[in-house]
Structures are given as C-alpha cells and as structure tokens.
Design a protein around this motif. Structure first.
Motif, short mmCIF file in Angstrom:
data_model
loop_
_atom_site.label_atom_id
_atom_site.label_comp_id
_atom_site.label_asym_id
_atom_site.label_seq_id
_atom_site.Cartn_x
_atom_site.Cartn_y
_atom_site.Cartn_z
N MET A 1 36.24 7.05 -16.72
CA MET A 1 37.63 6.78 -17.09
C MET A 1 38.27 5.68 -16.25
N LEU A 2 38.10 5.70 -14.94
CA LEU A 2 38.71 4.65 -14.11
C LEU A 2 38.15 3.27 -14.43
N PRO A 3 36.83 3.10 -14.57
CA PRO A 3 36.33 1.78 -14.97
C PRO A 3 36.86 1.34 -16.34
N VAL A 4 36.98 2.25 -17.28
CA VAL A 4 37.52 1.88 -18.60
C VAL A 4 38.96 1.41 -18.43
N LEU A 5 39.76 2.16 -17.68
CA LEU A 5 41.18 1.82 -17.50
C LEU A 5 41.39 0.54 -16.72
N PHE A 6 40.58 0.30 -15.67
CA PHE A 6 40.82 -0.82 -14.77
C PHE A 6 39.91 -2.02 -15.00
N ILE A 7 38.94 -1.90 -15.90
CA ILE A 7 38.06 -3.04 -16.22
C ILE A 7 38.18 -3.40 -17.70
N GLU A 8 37.85 -2.44 -18.56
CA GLU A 8 37.81 -2.76 -19.99
C GLU A 8 39.19 -3.01 -20.59
N CYS A 9 40.17 -2.19 -20.26
CA CYS A 9 41.52 -2.37 -20.83
C CYS A 9 42.13 -3.71 -20.41
N PRO A 10 42.14 -4.07 -19.11
CA PRO A 10 42.70 -5.38 -18.76
C PRO A 10 41.90 -6.54 -19.34
N ARG A 11 40.59 -6.35 -19.51
CA ARG A 11 39.76 -7.39 -20.12
C ARG A 11 40.23 -7.66 -21.56
N LEU A 12 40.66 -6.62 -22.25
CA LEU A 12 41.17 -6.79 -23.61
C LEU A 12 42.56 -7.42 -23.62
N LEU A 13 43.38 -7.13 -22.62
CA LEU A 13 44.74 -7.68 -22.55
C LEU A 13 44.77 -9.13 -22.07
N PHE A 14 43.83 -9.50 -21.21
CA PHE A 14 43.88 -10.78 -20.53
C PHE A 14 44.03 -12.01 -21.44
N PRO A 15 43.28 -12.15 -22.52
CA PRO A 15 43.44 -13.37 -23.33
C PRO A 15 44.87 -13.57 -23.86
N PHE A 16 45.54 -12.48 -24.18
CA PHE A 16 46.91 -12.57 -24.68
C PHE A 16 47.86 -12.97 -23.55
N ALA A 17 47.69 -12.36 -22.38
CA ALA A 17 48.53 -12.69 -21.22
C ALA A 17 48.30 -14.14 -20.79
N ARG A 18 47.05 -14.58 -20.82
CA ARG A 18 46.71 -15.96 -20.46
C ARG A 18 47.42 -16.95 -21.37
N GLN A 19 47.46 -16.64 -22.66
CA GLN A 19 48.12 -17.52 -23.61
C GLN A 19 49.62 -17.58 -23.36
N ILE A 20 50.23 -16.46 -23.02
CA ILE A 20 51.66 -16.44 -22.73
C ILE A 20 51.97 -17.32 -21.52
N ILE A 21 51.15 -17.21 -20.47
CA ILE A 21 51.35 -18.05 -19.27
C ILE A 21 51.18 -19.53 -19.63
N ALA A 22 50.17 -19.86 -20.43
CA ALA A 22 49.95 -21.25 -20.84
C ALA A 22 51.15 -21.77 -21.63
N ASP A 23 51.67 -20.96 -22.53
CA ASP A 23 52.81 -21.38 -23.34
C ASP A 23 54.08 -21.57 -22.50
N VAL A 24 54.34 -20.64 -21.58
CA VAL A 24 55.58 -20.73 -20.81
C VAL A 24 55.55 -21.92 -19.85
N THR A 25 54.38 -22.22 -19.27
CA THR A 25 54.32 -23.39 -18.38
C THR A 25 54.45 -24.68 -19.19
N ARG A 26 53.85 -24.71 -20.37
CA ARG A 26 53.99 -25.89 -21.23
C ARG A 26 55.44 -26.05 -21.67
N ASN A 27 56.07 -24.95 -22.05
CA ASN A 27 57.48 -25.01 -22.47
C ASN A 27 58.40 -25.36 -21.31
N GLY A 28 57.93 -25.14 -20.08
CA GLY A 28 58.70 -25.51 -18.90
C GLY A 28 58.56 -26.98 -18.53
#
Length: 160
Positions: A99-126
């Motif tokens: 459970m801990l590896p799923v929560l702290f490895i697999e779940c953030p791995r699934l979230l990361f591409p979306f978060a990365r895109q948000i950071i890329a967009d906000v810096t570009r918009n800045g």
C-alpha cells in the motif's frame, strides 16, 4: 471464463483515479517587467517535490503532489511558482505491504504529467520559457523517505 478473482478467492489489485484537482497554484514574478528582459545567464532553478497521502474512506485515498520551483539570478528571485495537485484514488486488492509504495510511487507517477503541464503553462503565461520539469524518480524518493524515517526512529529509540 474470466472473472475478477484469482484462484484463492482474493480480488485482483486495482488502482483507479476517481478525480484530479488543483488545490493551490501560485506564480510570482516580483521583478516584472524587468525580469522579462533578455539576460546573459540563465537563472538557477531550484525545484522541490513532496508527496503526501491520506485515507478518505475505505479504499479511497487523497494523494497530493506539491511542486515548488524558484528561479534566481544571483540573490534576486526571477520567478517562484508552487503547485499543490491532488488525486483521489481507489485502491483495492493490494497486499498491505504494497500500500505505501502504491500511494507514494504509483499514484504520484500518475499525477506528475498533469502537474508538470500546469507548471509549464503558468511559467509560459508569466512571460518565461515553459519550465519543463524533468521526470521524477518517485521510487528513489520513497526509498529516501523510508530511510530517513527509519533513522529518525532509531535515534528516538536510543535511551539517553
């Protein structure tokens, strides 16, 4: 005939994303418009990453990925951005020790591409080139966190 049960009656492990959300997003460009002018050297960029997970109910968990990026030119902040991006995950059928590896490895791995895109967009918009954060090794991050917690537990267990 296929079914969701294996031969010993246990269900197959499942990991589902029920929702994704931006909890907090900030971008600061304190030197604008001067910070947008051409510069001789690229600013130094420091990126911090954190992952937290909390149970919501039963097999549902809230996993939150925090990305903090600060660009500096010498001692002056060029820009600073922070994103807290979360997901609600339904996790079932995994052995407790996974459970801990799923929560702290697999779940953030699934979230990361979306978060990365948000950071890329906000810096570009800045007004800056998009900040494309390199892939993150969540397995190594998790191993480091476990090692730190074990070291802390050993220190607390030593009698004075």
């Amino acid at each position: 005939m296929a079914d969701d049960n294996n031969s010993n009656g246990a269900t197959n492990p499942t990991l589902s994303i029920l929702a994704q959300y931006t909890k907090d997003l900030s971008f600061e460009n304190p030197g604008a418009p001067r910070s947008l002018q051409a510069r001789e050297n690229a600013p130094s960029i420091n990126i911090n990453v954190n992952v937290n997970a909390n149970p919501i109910s039963g097999s549902d968990f809230d996993v939150v990925l925090t990305l903090n990026a600060e660009a500096k030119d010498g001692d002056k902040t060029v820009f600073h951005t922070e994103l807290t991006y979360g997901g609600v995950f339904r996790i079932a059928g995994f052995p407790q020790e996974h459970m801990l590896p799923v929560l702290f490895i697999e779940c953030p791995r699934l979230l990361f591409p979306f978060a990365r895109q948000i950071i890329a967009d906000v810096t570009r918009n800045g007004g800056f080139p998009p900040l494309m954060i390199d892939p993150i090794d969540f397995t190594q991050m998790f191993a480091q966190r476990v090692a730190e917690e074990q070291a802390r537990a050993k220190v607390q267990a030593v009698p004075n």
